[in-house]
Design an enzyme around this catalytic site. Sequence first.
Site, PDB file in Angstrom:
ATOM      1  N   ARG A 236       0.847  -1.186   0.000  1.00  0.00           N
ATOM      2  CA  ARG A 236       0.000   0.000   0.000  1.00  0.00           C
ATOM      3  C   ARG A 236       0.886   1.240   0.000  1.00  0.00           C
ATOM      4  NH1 ARG A 236      -3.253  -2.957  -1.524  1.00  0.00           N
ATOM      5  NH2 ARG A 236      -5.422  -3.272  -0.859  1.00  0.00           N
ATOM      6  N   GLU A 265      -3.975   7.643  -5.073  1.00  0.00           N
ATOM      7  CA  GLU A 265      -4.192   6.883  -6.300  1.00  0.00           C
ATOM      8  C   GLU A 265      -5.508   7.295  -6.960  1.00  0.00           C
ATOM      9  OE1 GLU A 265      -3.794   2.715  -5.392  1.00  0.00           O
ATOM     10  OE2 GLU A 265      -1.650   2.896  -5.007  1.00  0.00           O
ATOM     11  N   HIS A 284      -0.658   0.094  -9.673  1.00  0.00           N
ATOM     12  CA  HIS A 284      -1.373  -0.760  -8.732  1.00  0.00           C
ATOM     13  C   HIS A 284      -1.992  -1.952  -9.467  1.00  0.00           C
ATOM     14  CE1 HIS A 284      -3.478  -0.685  -4.549  1.00  0.00           C
ATOM     15  NE2 HIS A 284      -3.206  -1.927  -4.934  1.00  0.00           N
TER      16      HIS A 284
END
Length: 323
Positions: A236, A265, A284
């Site tokens: 993360r 993000e 991601h």
Amino acid sequence: MPRIVYVPAGDADRQFATGLVPHGFELIEVNAGSAELHDAMPEADYLVGLGDRSMNDAFFARAKKLKLVQLLSAGYDKCDIEAARRAGIPICNNGGANSVAVAEHTLMLMLAVCRRLIWQHQNVAAGRWRGNNWQEKHVYELEGKTLGIIGLGTIGKKVARLAQAFDMNVIYFDVLRLNEAQEDAIGARFRLFDEVLAKSDIVSLHVPLLPNTRHMISTRELGLMQKHAYLINTCRGPVVDEAALVAALSDGTIAGAGLDVFDTEPPPADNPLFSLENAILTAHLAGPTWENRPKRFRNAFDNILRVHRGQSPNWVIPELQGL
């Protein structure tokens, strides 16, 4: 007939959800944050999807029949854990369904930063076949390097095993320490947190985002790393203090970084990481692969069947174990 409320993450997942739903269960598909989701919850026995910040006390109060929140993701940082605790509803993650994908992506980033993959690609694409100063760029092999893994859960263990194929020396830190036989099985040895940072050529992060892991890598921790070392983050973004990382990459505190996750993000267009030659970035996407889509639903529905039979669910997040 027990009802499974399913919140799809994308169109491609629907075929797996509908193809694997257990016999005798009704699958109700609704969109995240929709009025349909709100209306469906009073009759929902199970919820399958991704974490959603709207799942608060009011949400659980409506879901009086709910027995389980089953995530399709490994991460659960968007869940209101305390609201689930007050409601007595376990939250389970995906049981390592994406662990192979994330572990492989982690090794890919290690190779990419050590072999300067983007620099090599750009040279070839620009017609610079010869005359590239690879000695100045310090292109490295993985063999013999020390890999430090912070967080030795399902993904961290797979990374440790994959690293053996490259003859890397693996050390790790985790609050849940393995015994000697378990360490032997994956070829890793425990070190203290600061030791992992100071002794590793590559540091790879595999921890959940919790209050005590937010910015666990900041200026002090980056300063403990060796100047030739690389940081890899596929867990993360906020686990790393991004401003501190930009400074460390800019001033040579560490050699480079491979990042699949960011503090925000999607990251803003002016994110300074975009301009750094020693950072390799992906969007991601370490977890999603075609192969692990059915794994996620297979684990989810198996867990629902366990609860339906009166058994305890697997993969309850640590904060809610014992409910």
